[in-house]
Design an enzyme around this catalytic site. Structure first.
Site, short mmCIF file in Angstrom:
data_model
loop_
_atom_site.label_atom_id
_atom_site.label_comp_id
_atom_site.label_asym_id
_atom_site.label_seq_id
_atom_site.Cartn_x
_atom_site.Cartn_y
_atom_site.Cartn_z
N LYS A 184 87.72 121.05 71.08
CA LYS A 184 87.92 120.99 69.62
C LYS A 184 89.27 121.62 69.31
O LYS A 184 89.73 122.49 70.06
CB LYS A 184 86.83 121.80 68.90
CG LYS A 184 86.60 121.38 67.47
CD LYS A 184 85.61 120.24 67.38
CE LYS A 184 85.45 119.73 65.98
NZ LYS A 184 84.32 118.78 65.90
N ASP A 234 87.81 115.37 62.19
CA ASP A 234 86.73 116.26 61.76
C ASP A 234 87.10 116.61 60.31
O ASP A 234 87.81 115.82 59.67
CB ASP A 234 86.67 117.51 62.67
CG ASP A 234 85.39 118.33 62.46
OD1 ASP A 234 84.34 117.93 62.97
OD2 ASP A 234 85.45 119.37 61.77
P1 NDP Z 1 85.36 115.49 55.58
O1 NDP Z 1 86.62 116.26 55.55
O2 NDP Z 1 85.40 114.02 55.50
O3 NDP Z 1 84.39 116.01 54.41
C1 NDP Z 1 83.99 117.33 54.35
C2 NDP Z 1 83.12 117.51 53.13
O4 NDP Z 1 82.52 118.80 53.19
C3 NDP Z 1 83.89 117.46 51.83
O5 NDP Z 1 83.07 116.99 50.80
C4 NDP Z 1 84.26 118.92 51.64
O6 NDP Z 1 84.51 119.28 50.28
C5 NDP Z 1 83.00 119.61 52.12
N1 NDP Z 1 83.33 120.95 52.61
C6 NDP Z 1 84.20 121.26 53.58
N2 NDP Z 1 84.28 122.59 53.74
C7 NDP Z 1 83.42 123.12 52.84
C8 NDP Z 1 83.03 124.43 52.51
N3 NDP Z 1 83.56 125.49 53.15
N4 NDP Z 1 82.10 124.60 51.53
C9 NDP Z 1 81.58 123.53 50.89
N5 NDP Z 1 81.90 122.26 51.15
C10 NDP Z 1 82.80 122.06 52.11
O7 NDP Z 1 84.61 115.98 56.90
P2 NDP Z 1 83.42 115.26 57.69
O8 NDP Z 1 82.52 114.57 56.76
O9 NDP Z 1 84.04 114.51 58.81
O10 NDP Z 1 82.69 116.52 58.33
C11 NDP Z 1 81.60 117.17 57.70
C12 NDP Z 1 80.81 117.94 58.75
O11 NDP Z 1 80.33 117.02 59.74
C13 NDP Z 1 81.60 119.00 59.52
O12 NDP Z 1 80.74 120.06 59.86
C14 NDP Z 1 82.01 118.26 60.80
O13 NDP Z 1 82.26 119.16 61.85
C15 NDP Z 1 80.75 117.45 61.03
N6 NDP Z 1 80.91 116.28 61.89
C16 NDP Z 1 81.83 115.32 61.63
C17 NDP Z 1 81.92 114.20 62.44
C18 NDP Z 1 82.84 113.07 62.17
O14 NDP Z 1 82.78 112.07 62.89
N7 NDP Z 1 83.68 113.14 61.14
C19 NDP Z 1 81.08 114.06 63.64
C20 NDP Z 1 80.08 115.10 63.77
C21 NDP Z 1 80.03 116.16 62.94
P3 NDP Z 1 86.00 119.67 49.81
O15 NDP Z 1 86.75 118.40 49.69
O16 NDP Z 1 85.80 120.37 48.52
O17 NDP Z 1 86.57 120.57 50.87
O1 2IT Z 2 81.94 117.09 65.65
C1 2IT Z 2 82.13 115.97 66.13
O2 2IT Z 2 81.37 115.46 66.94
C2 2IT Z 2 83.33 115.24 65.70
N1 2IT Z 2 84.06 115.72 64.84
C3 2IT Z 2 83.66 113.91 66.32
C4 2IT Z 2 84.38 114.10 67.62
C5 2IT Z 2 84.91 112.86 68.26
O3 2IT Z 2 85.58 113.02 69.30
O4 2IT Z 2 84.70 111.74 67.78
#
Ligand code: NDP
Ligand code: 2IT
Length: 439
Positions: A118, A158
């Site tokens: 990461k 992420d």
């Molecule tokens: P995005 O950046 O697309 O969206 C993040 C969302 O979470 C936004 O709505 C953001 O709001 C909110 N957010 C972020 N930080 C905070 C905080 N400290 N408190 C409250 N709300 C918060 O990210 P993802 O959707 O990609 O990721 C979301 C979660 O999923 C993370 O934990 C990530 O590690 C996990 N994840 C993502 C994957 C992927 O493929 N993208 C795969 C597996 C897990 P704001 O705009 O106000 O910051």
């Molecule tokens: O937390 C996760 O699994 C991710 N942000 C996706 C990682 C990836 O390599 O697609």
């Protein structure tokens, strides 16, 4: 665990993530003298390496900004390091170490040959112009490029890193090295992306929920779901939930929550996806647009009544108080779309009340799984169609569900999916490490 705490002072998130795995595998590992002799637990809780670097970029006012960048290469026993990049003001070494540690077992659960890593930066993309994002990404990659490669380490997105950022990062890697190769995933279609990758994490989490419900002779249709977040994971989870005729009652961002009393419609979701993915707006704007949507400033969704909660924003967003509110409202299922969204105290509440929790490393593994399939497509210079990829994603999520169920079966016949995920994810990595001898 005392050793882990002593060696990692002030790294609460990392200690929390290691503690959860250690707690869940403790009993199972008791009579594995091969693991004990080889000190596997101690070795697995120590990243292979952490690269940290300075990232300097010029903002639109011609001021120089200095940021920190990292890549945590946690473990490559079962494949090249693989895992996302996070750009957010809250990023520090502890957060990235916990994410890289979790990623190692998640990637193992997918069944694909991927190690865990990461990276990211304390750069906050909110409110930055496209030109600023581009300059930051180019500067970040100018340091990172020497540490990654299609068979070495393959980053992706992420929080704060979506297809726009991946485009700038990939372009800079190609420019510096002169090589077009599958060094990043989450790319857009014209330059080697995979169909279904944007949807994969959210869709996959809903597929996992569907399997969990089916195992209890229940179905998704008609279930009410409260979701947090409104980014990549939350909005595609919402899309699949609506497809499956479940009711989506909330979404949020770091400023507040929207409540949709009768459930979000497909048209409303389309509008919100455009707002968030293209206009980069705030979730409160949905309440200005639609009469049946109410905005609660500064609130999380966890006080609301529903069958299922899906935290899809960030780590530790469900604390003990939130867990008590959820169990007070008889929530039956929690599906972790975000990584480690539940604090240890909140998890104790869920376990005590018999809430079924789909742990992050299983439930959100669909994203990295399709990233693995993007690597395969790049390696064979092919694009697969959407149907094939959706079938593979469904198959992988079903397989992860079954593995967690099998390893997480309790004496009373119930299933502890978190324990199951930790045991099943750990075993493959540990066995590969054993095979390599002392290193
Ligand atoms: P995005 O950046 O697309 O969206 C993040 C969302 O979470 C936004 O709505 C953001 O709001 C909110 N957010 C972020 N930080 C905070 C905080 N400290 N408190 C409250 N709300 C918060 O990210 P993802 O959707 O990609 O990721 C979301 C979660 O999923 C993370 O934990 C990530 O590690 C996990 N994840 C993502 C994957 C992927 O493929 N993208 C795969 C597996 C897990 P704001 O705009 O106000 O910051
Ligand atoms: O937390 C996760 O699994 C991710 N942000 C996706 C990682 C990836 O390599 O697609």
């Amino acid at each position: 665990m005392q050793g882990v705490k002593d060696r990692n002072p002030h790294q609460d998130e990392f200690v929390q993530a290691v503690g959860e795995v250690a707690e869940d595998i403790y009993e199972w590992i008791q009579d594995r003298s091969d693991y004990h002799n080889a000190q596997i637990l101690q070795r697995i809780a120590e990243p292979d390496r952490i690269i940290s670097f300075r990232v300097v970029w010029e903002d639109d006012d011609k001021h120089l900004q200095v940021q920190r960048g990292w890549r945590v290469q946690n473990n490559n026993a079962i494949g090249p390091y693989k895992g996302g990049l996070r750009f957010s003001s809250g990023v520090n070494e502890s957060v990235l170490k916990f994410l890289a540690f979790e990623q190692t077992f998640k990637n193992s659960l997918t069944g694909l040959p991927m190690g865990g890593g990461k990276g990211g930066s304390d750069f906050d993309p909110h409110g930055k112009s496209d030109a600023e994002i581009m300059r930051f990404c180019q500067s970040f990659m100018t340091e990172l490029y020497r540490h990654i490669g299609p068979d070495v380490d393959v980053p992706a997105g992420d929080i704060g890193v979506g297809s726009r950022e991946i485009g700038y990062l990939f372009g800079q890697y190609k420019r510096i090295t002169g090589r077009w190769e599958g060094v990043l995933t989450g790319k857009e279609m014209p330059y080697g992306g995979s169909r279904m990758r944007p949807e994969a994490t959210g869709f996959g989490a809903v597929y996992f929920l569907r399997e969990m419900l089916a195992a209890q002779d229940e179905e998704l249709k008609g279930k009410s779901v409260i979701l947090s977040g409104s980014g990549n994971v939350a909005l595609y989870a919402a899309q699949k939930l609506i497809d499956c005729e479940a009711k989506v009652l909330s979404l949020s961002d770091s400023d507040g929550t929207i409540e949709i009393e009768d459930g979000l419609t497909g048209d409303q979701l389309d509008w919100i996806q455009t707002l968030k993915f293209e206009q980069r707006g705030r979730i409160s704007e949905a309440a200005d647009e639609f009469d049946d949507i109410t905005y609660h400033e500064g609130k999380q969704p966890w006080q609301m009544d529903a069958d299922v909660a899906m935290p899809c924003a960030t780590q530790n967003e469900i604390d003990e108080g939130a867990a008590k509110a959820l169990t007070g409202n008889d929530i039956a299922y929690v599906v972790e779309g975000a990584n480690m969204p539940t604090t240890a105290d909140a998890m104790d509440v869920f376990r005590a009340k018999g809430v079924t929790v789909a742990p992050a490393k299983a439930a959100n593994a669909g994203g990295v799984a399709v990233s693995g399939l993007e690597m395969s497509q790049n390696a064979e210079r092919m694009h697969w169609d959407r149907e094939k990829l959706d079938d593979l994603l469904t198959e992988i999520m079903t397989d992860i569900h079954d593995k967690c169920r099998k390893a997480g079966e309790c004496d009373d016949g119930s299933v502890d999916y978190r324990r199951g995920a930790n045991i099943a994810g750990f075993e493959k990595v540990a066995d590969a490490m054993l095979a390599y001898g002392v290193m």
